[in-house]
Design a protein around this motif. Sequence first.
Motif, mmCIF file in Angstrom:
data_model
loop_
_atom_site.group_PDB
_atom_site.id
_atom_site.type_symbol
_atom_site.label_atom_id
_atom_site.label_comp_id
_atom_site.label_asym_id
_atom_site.label_seq_id
_atom_site.Cartn_x
_atom_site.Cartn_y
_atom_site.Cartn_z
ATOM 1 N N UNK A 90 0.773 -1.230 0.000
ATOM 2 C CA UNK A 90 0.000 0.000 0.000
ATOM 3 C C UNK A 90 0.802 1.277 0.000
ATOM 4 N N UNK A 91 2.023 1.269 -0.560
ATOM 5 C CA UNK A 91 2.832 2.480 -0.635
ATOM 6 C C UNK A 91 2.317 3.335 -1.799
ATOM 7 N N UNK A 92 1.375 4.220 -1.500
ATOM 8 C CA UNK A 92 0.717 5.024 -2.526
ATOM 9 C C UNK A 92 1.684 5.989 -3.216
ATOM 10 N N UNK A 93 2.669 6.487 -2.511
ATOM 11 C CA UNK A 93 3.617 7.429 -3.093
ATOM 12 C C UNK A 93 4.411 6.811 -4.229
ATOM 13 N N UNK A 94 4.937 5.635 -4.003
ATOM 14 C CA UNK A 94 5.716 4.957 -5.053
ATOM 15 C C UNK A 94 4.820 4.583 -6.237
ATOM 16 N N UNK A 96 2.070 6.068 -7.162
ATOM 17 C CA UNK A 96 1.702 7.321 -7.832
ATOM 18 C C UNK A 96 2.810 7.750 -8.789
ATOM 19 N N UNK A 97 4.071 7.615 -8.372
ATOM 20 C CA UNK A 97 5.192 7.961 -9.248
ATOM 21 C C UNK A 97 5.232 7.093 -10.493
ATOM 22 N N UNK A 134 -4.986 7.798 -7.936
ATOM 23 C CA UNK A 134 -4.557 8.602 -6.785
ATOM 24 C C UNK A 134 -5.625 8.618 -5.699
ATOM 25 N N UNK A 135 -6.879 8.817 -6.090
ATOM 26 C CA UNK A 135 -7.968 8.829 -5.110
ATOM 27 C C UNK A 135 -8.108 7.466 -4.441
ATOM 28 N N UNK A 136 -8.036 6.406 -5.235
ATOM 29 C CA UNK A 136 -8.147 5.063 -4.665
ATOM 30 C C UNK A 136 -6.995 4.788 -3.699
ATOM 31 N N UNK A 137 -5.806 5.268 -4.030
ATOM 32 C CA UNK A 137 -4.651 5.085 -3.144
ATOM 33 C C UNK A 137 -4.857 5.818 -1.826
ATOM 34 N N UNK A 138 -5.365 7.042 -1.910
ATOM 35 C CA UNK A 138 -5.625 7.804 -0.685
ATOM 36 C C UNK A 138 -6.723 7.156 0.154
#
Length: 149
Positions: A90-94, A96-97, A134-138
Amino acid sequence: PTRLRLSPWQTGPVTLTEDLGDALANGAVLCQLANHLRPRSVPFIHVPSPAVPKLNKIKCRKNVESFLEACRHMGVPEVALCSASDVLQGDAGRLRGTLRALLRPGAAEESPAAAHAAPALPGPLAGFALFYVSVMSLLFLAYHKLWGF
């Protein structure tokens, strides 16, 4: 369940389960996104079914690895790719990149197979796909923070 249409060319909406963490971490939605960007870039996707609503870890990892391989074939540089573990944990930052690099205009033209590449996505569709993931990750991160999973 939440229904979402990723593209106007899609035959039906993608259905997300109530557990948004599973929707991203199992890799199925990511593989579907890759196939919308370049058809048949992920030849086989493991998807949950009513009989087996949760994929096992091996199938989740296979989906995520297939998505990352599709990203490589679409010209995403290795340095921009997250790892399968990043997605599964669940590392959304990676993630997202990786998605930014995948949806960057002209990414497919940088690929060695650029002559065989599918046409680039129109800007609004690429922007929507990045916004959606992005929204799903958040939401996934919020879900984990609120429920402590």
